[in-house]
Design a protein around this motif. Structure first.
Motif, PDB file in Angstrom:
ATOM      1  N   GLU A   1      56.996  35.520  30.946  1.00  0.00           N
ATOM      2  CA  GLU A   1      57.616  36.129  29.770  1.00  0.00           C
ATOM      3  C   GLU A   1      58.412  37.390  30.119  1.00  0.00           C
ATOM      4  N   LEU A   2      58.176  37.953  31.281  1.00  0.00           N
ATOM      5  CA  LEU A   2      58.859  39.184  31.698  1.00  0.00           C
ATOM      6  C   LEU A   2      60.251  38.929  32.277  1.00  0.00           C
ATOM      7  N   GLY A   3      60.585  37.682  32.529  1.00  0.00           N
ATOM      8  CA  GLY A   3      61.887  37.374  33.114  1.00  0.00           C
ATOM      9  C   GLY A   3      62.294  35.949  32.831  1.00  0.00           C
ATOM     10  N   ASP A   4      63.355  35.511  33.483  1.00  0.00           N
ATOM     11  CA  ASP A   4      63.827  34.141  33.257  1.00  0.00           C
ATOM     12  C   ASP A   4      63.526  33.210  34.425  1.00  0.00           C
ATOM     13  N   CYS A   5      62.835  33.705  35.436  1.00  0.00           N
ATOM     14  CA  CYS A   5      62.456  32.889  36.587  1.00  0.00           C
ATOM     15  C   CYS A   5      61.170  33.467  37.182  1.00  0.00           C
ATOM     16  N   LEU A   6      60.164  32.632  37.381  1.00  0.00           N
ATOM     17  CA  LEU A   6      58.896  33.092  37.953  1.00  0.00           C
ATOM     18  C   LEU A   6      58.673  32.451  39.313  1.00  0.00           C
ATOM     19  N   SER A   7      58.576  33.296  40.328  1.00  0.00           N
ATOM     20  CA  SER A   7      58.245  32.869  41.691  1.00  0.00           C
ATOM     21  C   SER A   7      56.813  33.301  41.979  1.00  0.00           C
ATOM     22  N   VAL A   8      56.026  32.394  42.527  1.00  0.00           N
ATOM     23  CA  VAL A   8      54.613  32.674  42.784  1.00  0.00           C
ATOM     24  C   VAL A   8      54.307  32.466  44.258  1.00  0.00           C
ATOM     25  N   GLY A   9      53.749  33.497  44.882  1.00  0.00           N
ATOM     26  CA  GLY A   9      53.265  33.408  46.246  1.00  0.00           C
ATOM     27  C   GLY A   9      51.795  33.053  46.244  1.00  0.00           C
ATOM     28  N   VAL A  10      51.448  31.967  46.898  1.00  0.00           N
ATOM     29  CA  VAL A  10      50.060  31.539  47.027  1.00  0.00           C
ATOM     30  C   VAL A  10      49.601  31.931  48.427  1.00  0.00           C
ATOM     31  N   SER A  11      48.560  32.731  48.502  1.00  0.00           N
ATOM     32  CA  SER A  11      48.111  33.219  49.808  1.00  0.00           C
ATOM     33  C   SER A  11      47.560  32.085  50.658  1.00  0.00           C
ATOM     34  N   THR A  12      47.878  32.140  51.939  1.00  0.00           N
ATOM     35  CA  THR A  12      47.445  31.097  52.868  1.00  0.00           C
ATOM     36  C   THR A  12      45.940  31.165  53.117  1.00  0.00           C
ATOM     37  N   ASP A  13      45.416  30.086  53.623  1.00  0.00           N
ATOM     38  CA  ASP A  13      44.000  30.051  53.987  1.00  0.00           C
ATOM     39  C   ASP A  13      43.689  31.134  55.016  1.00  0.00           C
ATOM     40  N   ALA A  14      44.554  31.278  56.017  1.00  0.00           N
ATOM     41  CA  ALA A  14      44.336  32.272  57.077  1.00  0.00           C
ATOM     42  C   ALA A  14      44.337  33.690  56.512  1.00  0.00           C
ATOM     43  N   MET A  15      45.251  33.976  55.598  1.00  0.00           N
ATOM     44  CA  MET A  15      45.302  35.307  54.996  1.00  0.00           C
ATOM     45  C   MET A  15      44.027  35.584  54.192  1.00  0.00           C
TER      46      MET A  15
ATOM     47  N   CYS B   1      55.355  27.057  33.498  1.00  0.00           N
ATOM     48  CA  CYS B   1      55.830  28.446  33.519  1.00  0.00           C
ATOM     49  C   CYS B   1      56.298  28.897  34.900  1.00  0.00           C
ATOM     50  N   VAL B   2      56.052  28.106  35.927  1.00  0.00           N
ATOM     51  CA  VAL B   2      56.379  28.474  37.307  1.00  0.00           C
ATOM     52  C   VAL B   2      57.652  27.767  37.761  1.00  0.00           C
ATOM     53  N   ASP B   3      58.598  28.546  38.304  1.00  0.00           N
ATOM     54  CA  ASP B   3      59.863  27.991  38.777  1.00  0.00           C
ATOM     55  C   ASP B   3      59.886  27.746  40.280  1.00  0.00           C
ATOM     56  N   GLU B   4      59.162  28.540  41.038  1.00  0.00           N
ATOM     57  CA  GLU B   4      59.198  28.452  42.496  1.00  0.00           C
ATOM     58  C   GLU B   4      57.842  28.873  43.051  1.00  0.00           C
ATOM     59  N   VAL B   5      57.396  28.176  44.106  1.00  0.00           N
ATOM     60  CA  VAL B   5      56.133  28.502  44.760  1.00  0.00           C
ATOM     61  C   VAL B   5      56.384  28.612  46.250  1.00  0.00           C
ATOM     62  N   PHE B   6      55.768  29.602  46.874  1.00  0.00           N
ATOM     63  CA  PHE B   6      55.868  29.760  48.324  1.00  0.00           C
ATOM     64  C   PHE B   6      54.537  30.248  48.867  1.00  0.00           C
ATOM     65  N   LEU B   7      54.313  30.057  50.158  1.00  0.00           N
ATOM     66  CA  LEU B   7      53.090  30.534  50.789  1.00  0.00           C
ATOM     67  C   LEU B   7      53.245  32.001  51.188  1.00  0.00           C
ATOM     68  N   GLU B   8      52.286  32.802  50.778  1.00  0.00           N
ATOM     69  CA  GLU B   8      52.236  34.212  51.170  1.00  0.00           C
ATOM     70  C   GLU B   8      51.398  34.284  52.453  1.00  0.00           C
ATOM     71  N   GLU B   9      52.044  34.670  53.538  1.00  0.00           N
ATOM     72  CA  GLU B   9      51.361  34.679  54.821  1.00  0.00           C
ATOM     73  C   GLU B   9      50.904  36.058  55.257  1.00  0.00           C
ATOM     74  N   SER B  10      51.414  37.107  54.602  1.00  0.00           N
ATOM     75  CA  SER B  10      51.075  38.467  55.006  1.00  0.00           C
ATOM     76  C   SER B  10      51.283  39.416  53.829  1.00  0.00           C
ATOM     77  N   MET B  11      50.559  40.504  53.825  1.00  0.00           N
ATOM     78  CA  MET B  11      50.780  41.537  52.818  1.00  0.00           C
ATOM     79  C   MET B  11      51.805  42.556  53.299  1.00  0.00           C
ATOM     80  N   GLU B  12      52.298  42.368  54.512  1.00  0.00           N
ATOM     81  CA  GLU B  12      53.313  43.242  55.092  1.00  0.00           C
ATOM     82  C   GLU B  12      54.679  42.910  54.488  1.00  0.00           C
ATOM     83  N   LEU B  13      55.558  43.874  54.469  1.00  0.00           N
ATOM     84  CA  LEU B  13      56.917  43.619  53.974  1.00  0.00           C
ATOM     85  C   LEU B  13      57.785  43.001  55.033  1.00  0.00           C
TER      86      LEU B  13
END
Length: 76
Positions: A25-39, A64-76
């Motif tokens: 609801e905060l925008g027009d596209c929602l991208s969601v990072g799913v943390s990896t098993d290793a993380m 409600c989800v437009d894009e999904v990706f794996l989050e592999e690190s909390m680093e930028l």
């Protein structure tokens, strides 16, 4: 505006759904990072109940989800 959020989303429940719907609801596209098993293991010293591929499938199936990706690190 694109909104991005992150999470493990293990043992998916209505609380997960509600937070993703609110984020969308905060925008027009929602991208969601799913943390990896290793993380998750590195942070919590245990693996999720459902593996990362199953958790990505669950999140990707939500309207409600437009894009999904794996989050592999909390680093930028």
């Amino acid at each position: 505006m694109r909104v991005i959020t992150f999470g493990t989303f293990d043992v998916f429940h209505v609380g997960h759904l509600r937070i993703l719907e609110r984020a969308r609801e905060l925008g027009d596209c929602l991208s969601v990072g799913v943390s990896t098993d290793a993380m998750n293991f590195a942070k919590k010293n245990r693996y999720p109940v459902y593996d990362q591929h199953e958790r990505v499938q669950i999140i990707r199936a939500l309207r409600c989800v437009d894009e999904v990706f794996l989050e592999e690190s909390m680093e930028l």
